[in-house]
Write a protein that holds these residues in place. Structure first.
Motif, PDB file in Angstrom:
ATOM      1  N   GLU A  22      19.625  43.190 -14.106  1.00 37.40           N
ATOM      2  CA  GLU A  22      20.997  43.324 -13.774  1.00 37.40           C
ATOM      3  C   GLU A  22      22.368  43.364 -12.546  1.00 37.40           C
ATOM      4  N   SER A  23      21.329  44.431 -11.866  1.00 36.07           N
ATOM      5  CA  SER A  23      21.966  44.938 -10.888  1.00 36.07           C
ATOM      6  C   SER A  23      21.200  43.277  -9.682  1.00 36.07           C
ATOM      7  N   PHE A  35      27.107  46.522 -17.678  1.00 35.66           N
ATOM      8  CA  PHE A  35      26.248  46.554 -18.388  1.00 35.66           C
ATOM      9  C   PHE A  35      25.026  47.863 -17.653  1.00 35.66           C
ATOM     10  N   GLY A  36      23.887  47.864 -18.930  1.00 35.48           N
ATOM     11  CA  GLY A  36      23.349  49.551 -18.549  1.00 35.48           C
ATOM     12  C   GLY A  36      24.338  50.460 -19.588  1.00 35.48           C
ATOM     13  N   ALA A  89      26.069  51.604 -15.845  1.00 39.00           N
ATOM     14  CA  ALA A  89      25.630  51.407 -14.661  1.00 39.00           C
ATOM     15  C   ALA A  89      26.905  51.240 -13.810  1.00 39.00           C
ATOM     16  N   VAL A  90      27.044  51.817 -12.447  1.00 42.61           N
ATOM     17  CA  VAL A  90      27.863  52.194 -11.402  1.00 42.61           C
ATOM     18  C   VAL A  90      27.874  52.177 -10.367  1.00 42.61           C
ATOM     19  N   GLY A 118      25.177  52.764  -4.105  1.00 38.94           N
ATOM     20  CA  GLY A 118      23.614  52.606  -5.225  1.00 38.94           C
ATOM     21  C   GLY A 118      24.701  52.588  -5.921  1.00 38.94           C
ATOM     22  N   ILE A 119      23.527  51.057  -6.563  1.00 36.77           N
ATOM     23  CA  ILE A 119      23.940  51.254  -8.382  1.00 36.77           C
ATOM     24  C   ILE A 119      23.041  51.964  -9.073  1.00 36.77           C
ATOM     25  N   VAL A 120      23.640  52.358  -9.744  1.00 37.55           N
ATOM     26  CA  VAL A 120      22.769  53.237 -10.667  1.00 37.55           C
ATOM     27  C   VAL A 120      24.075  54.035 -12.083  1.00 37.55           C
TER      28      VAL A 120
END
Ligand code: ATP
Ligand code: MG
Length: 283
Positions: free
Chosen positions: A15-16, A87-88, A179-180, A65-67
């Motif tokens: 999704e990232s 998402f996530g 996810a952020v 970052g996407i985490v």
């Protein structure tokens, strides 16, 4: 040039990369690569394990970052959450064996709790005034009670299926995550401008995801009422039809309201209603 760290494989990877594509940034899908440069945007993508992302961003090795928010919260490093990404989604919960007579947070007093999230758990226990022993385990936390390593677990839950299949019951929901996009907060002016452009594109994509384009034929006499049913960004578009007394009305509606609006529009004589997906909305 801006550098963005994303998960190399796992639940957030797909999704990232899909989000980047959705906002018009081409990226190389070759997962063996560690670093790749987008050909059509001044962005470098760095592929990492999710645990390493907050650290790499806090150090400034990657500006962004996407985490999962769960990792950000657990690590407690100096990074800024700049946008939620939708998402996530998951939560961190406490779960006990199905047969346990759970009667509230005090049940955990003196018990052993297995988790990979000791920091978030410790904060919750302190808040509740409960003294428990935290057993830090990386991976497969859910088998700890059956293996008699712990009396309870504190772990990620999304559907709850894993808990059920391990004979566990979710008793406390502690932390909600998704996810952020995180930033080091140390971007130079050029990088900040690139981040603003990314945020602008992400919000356009997010707005359009929840909306539908709707068009229909409508008796001219029903236009005023239809405008009340369908408030658009300014007002709905109305175009005359060749047939006397009829027009075509176009607007945008929230997906959640769609069926309710259609029912109301049909009641005032709307016909030939079309509902279309929207690719982007630029407010
Ligand atoms: P890595 O190899 O990168 O360290 P990982 O095994 O630690 O990966 P994943 O299982 O891929 O991590 O999960 C990454 C993130 O996905 C989690 O930190 C969480 O934010 C999110 N997530 C959403 N739903 C779930 C779920 N059901 N189980 C685990 N993680 C989930
Ligand atoms: Mg990990």
């Amino acid at each position: 040039m801006l550098r963005l760290a994303i998960q190399s494989k796992g639940r957030l990877n797909e999704e990232s990369t899909a989000l980047l594509r959705e906002i018009g940034i081409d990226i190389d899908d070759n997962r063996r690569k560690f670093l790749s440069q987008a050909p059509n945007f001044p962005l470098e993508v760095l592929y990492l394990r999710d645990d390493d992302i907050p650290q790499v961003v806090a150090a400034g090795t990657a500006g962004l970052g996407i985490v999962g928010l769960n990792e950000v919260e657990e690590q407690g490093l100096d990074v800024q959450v700049v946008s939620k990404l939708g998402f996530g989604a998951c939560r961190l919960s406490l779960a006990v064996p199905r047969s346990a007579d759970y009667d509230g947070p005090q049940w955990f007093a003196g018990k052993r709790i297995a988790t990979s999230y000791p920091r978030i758990l410790r904060a919750w226990l302190e808040e509740k005034g409960v003294q428990a022993r935290i057993e830090v385990i990386k991976g497969s936390v859910e088998i700890a009670p059956a293996a008699d390593i712990a009396d309870a677990i504190f772990d990620i839950v999304s559907s709850g299926g894993t808990l059920v299949s391990n004979g566990l019951r979710e008793v406390e929901q502690v932390f909600w995550s998704e996810a952020v996009l995180i930033s080091s907060g140390k971007l130079d002016a050029e990088q900040q401008a690139l981040l603003d452009e990314l945020l602008f594109r992400i919000s356009s994509a997010q707005i359009s995801r929840r909306k539908k384009y709707i068009l229909m034929n409508l008796p001219q006499s029903a236009v005023e009422e239809a405008t009340r049913i369908l408030p658009a960004m300014r007002s709905p578009t109305v175009m005359p039809l060749a047939a006397e007394g009829w027009c075509s009305m176009h607007s945008v509606v929230e997906e959640a309201d769609l069926w309710d609006k259609i029912r109301q529009l049909k009641a005032i004589g709307a016909e030939g209603i079309l509902v279309l997906n929207i690719d982007k909305i630029i407010p």
